[in-house]
Design a protein around this motif. Structure first.
Motif, PDB file in Angstrom:
ATOM      1  N   LEU A 145      17.386   1.397   4.415  1.00 46.54           N
ATOM      2  CA  LEU A 145      16.024   0.737   4.336  1.00 46.54           C
ATOM      3  C   LEU A 145      15.316   0.228   5.514  1.00 46.54           C
ATOM      4  O   LEU A 145      14.204   0.336   5.880  1.00 46.54           O
ATOM      5  N   LEU A 203      11.945   1.089   7.184  1.00 42.83           N
ATOM      6  CA  LEU A 203      10.660   0.217   7.213  1.00 42.83           C
ATOM      7  C   LEU A 203      10.193  -0.028   8.583  1.00 42.83           C
ATOM      8  O   LEU A 203       9.322  -0.150   8.668  1.00 42.83           O
ATOM      9  N   LEU A 211       6.197   1.335   8.503  1.00 35.83           N
ATOM     10  CA  LEU A 211       4.881   0.643   8.245  1.00 35.83           C
ATOM     11  C   LEU A 211       4.153   0.440   9.488  1.00 35.83           C
ATOM     12  O   LEU A 211       4.698   0.540  10.803  1.00 35.83           O
ATOM     13  N   ALA A 251       9.709   4.693   2.106  1.00 39.20           N
ATOM     14  CA  ALA A 251      10.920   3.504   1.927  1.00 39.20           C
ATOM     15  C   ALA A 251      10.164   2.551   1.175  1.00 39.20           C
ATOM     16  O   ALA A 251      11.009   1.854   0.051  1.00 39.20           O
ATOM     17  N   LEU A 252       8.960   2.050   1.046  1.00 37.31           N
ATOM     18  CA  LEU A 252       8.247   1.098   0.274  1.00 37.31           C
ATOM     19  C   LEU A 252       8.399   1.477  -1.178  1.00 37.31           C
ATOM     20  O   LEU A 252       8.514   0.722  -2.180  1.00 37.31           O
ATOM     21  N   GLY A 273       4.230  -7.166   4.285  1.00 35.91           N
ATOM     22  CA  GLY A 273       5.341  -6.977   5.369  1.00 35.91           C
ATOM     23  C   GLY A 273       5.131  -8.015   6.455  1.00 35.91           C
ATOM     24  O   GLY A 273       4.115  -8.043   7.010  1.00 35.91           O
ATOM     25  N   ARG A 286       7.398  -8.842  10.022  1.00 39.83           N
ATOM     26  CA  ARG A 286       8.465  -8.191  10.917  1.00 39.83           C
ATOM     27  C   ARG A 286       8.593  -9.530  11.914  1.00 39.83           C
ATOM     28  O   ARG A 286       7.730  -9.826  12.790  1.00 39.83           O
ATOM     29  N   LEU A 318       9.383  -8.146   3.044  1.00 38.02           N
ATOM     30  CA  LEU A 318       8.536  -7.431   2.064  1.00 38.02           C
ATOM     31  C   LEU A 318       8.136  -8.575   0.909  1.00 38.02           C
ATOM     32  O   LEU A 318       9.122  -8.625   0.297  1.00 38.02           O
TER      33      LEU A 318
END
Length: 202
Positions: A25, A29, A33, A78-79, A99, A101, A192
Motif C-alpha cells: 500500500l 500510495l 496520489l 489503493a485509496l 493525504g 506525505r 491518510l
C-alpha cells in the motif's frame, strides 16, 4: 483507548495492516496520489507547506483547509482498498481523504484541530499511517485549557508502519494534534486522514 480529556477519544490499532500489505500500500500510495506542495501565509509571510498534500474522494466535494479550498481528485485503487478496510471497523462511510506525505524528518504538521464546520460537531477522523514511524502529539485546545493555563502534551503516540488511529467524540473540539519535526535520518511517511464532509454544509 486513550482519553486525554473527557469525551476526547483516541483509539490506536498498531499494525492494523500487516507488514507485507502495508509495504504494498505504501508503494502504491506514493505513486497514485496527486501530491502537491502549496504556499501558506503565516504572520504575513508566504511559506511552502512543510509536506506534500493530496485530496481525493467523491466527485464535487470541496474542503477548506488551512485557509485554502481543495477540490477532490478521483479515488485511486489503493485509496479504495484502504477505505474498505477502515469502513469494516469504523461506523462511518467516508467521502474524502486528505493525504500528507512527509519526505523527511524536516516535514511536519503544526498544532491544529480538524474542526471545520463541514465536518460536523463531533467528526470521526481516521488516520492510516505507512512508512517511517513518527510522533503524534495531543494537547488541550485553547478553548479547553482555560485562561492562564499552560498546554502540556497530554498524549504522545508513535504511529508506525500500518498503524491505524481513530479520533472520535470531542477530540477535535477539545484537543489539538501535531506531527513535530524529527531529528536525524528519517525515511518517508504517508499519512491518510479519512473524513466525511457534510455536503449541505460545505
Amino acid at each position: 483507548m486513550h482519553e486525554p480529556l473527557p469525551g476526547a477519544l483516541f483509539e490506536h490499532y498498531p499494525a492494523f495492516w500487516g507488514s507485507q500489505r502495508a509495504d504494498a500500500l505504501f508503494g502504491s500510495l506514493k505513486e497514485e496520489l496527486s501530491w502537491r506542495q502549496r504556499n501558506i501565509r503565516l504572520f504575513g509571510k508566504i511559506y511552502l507547506q512543510p509536506r506534500l498534500i493530496a485530496f481525493h474522494g467523491d466527485s464535487n466535494v470541496s474542503y477548506t483547509y488551512s485557509g485554502q479550498e481543495w477540490c477532490t481528485e478521483n479515488w485511486t485503487n489503493a485509496l479504495l482498498e484502504v477505505k474498505r478496510d477502515i469502513e469494516s471497523l469504523a461506523p462511518e462511510s467516508f467521502n474524502t481523504v486528505l493525504g500528507n506525505r512527509y519526505r523527511s524528518g524536516q516535514d511536519s504538521m503544526g498544532w491544529h484541530s480538524d474542526n471545520e464546520p463541514e465536518l460536523g460537531p463531533e467528526p470521526l477522523i481516521v488516520s492510516a499511517n505507512f512508512g517511517e514511524a513518527r510522533r503524534f502529539k495531543v494537547r488541550a485546545a485553547r478553548c479547553a485549557s482555560g485562561p492562564g493555563k499552560g498546554r502540556p502534551t497530554l498524549l504522545d503516540l508513535q504511529l508506525g508502519h500500518g498503524d491505524l488511529l481513530l479520533m472520535r467524540g470531542r477530540a477535535q473540539s477539545l484537543t489539538e494534534h501535531s506531527v513535530p519535526r524529527s531529528k536525524g535520518s528519517v525515511a518517508e511517511r504517508v499519512n491518510l486522514t479519512f473524513r466525511r464532509i457534510r455536503i449541505e454544509s460545505a
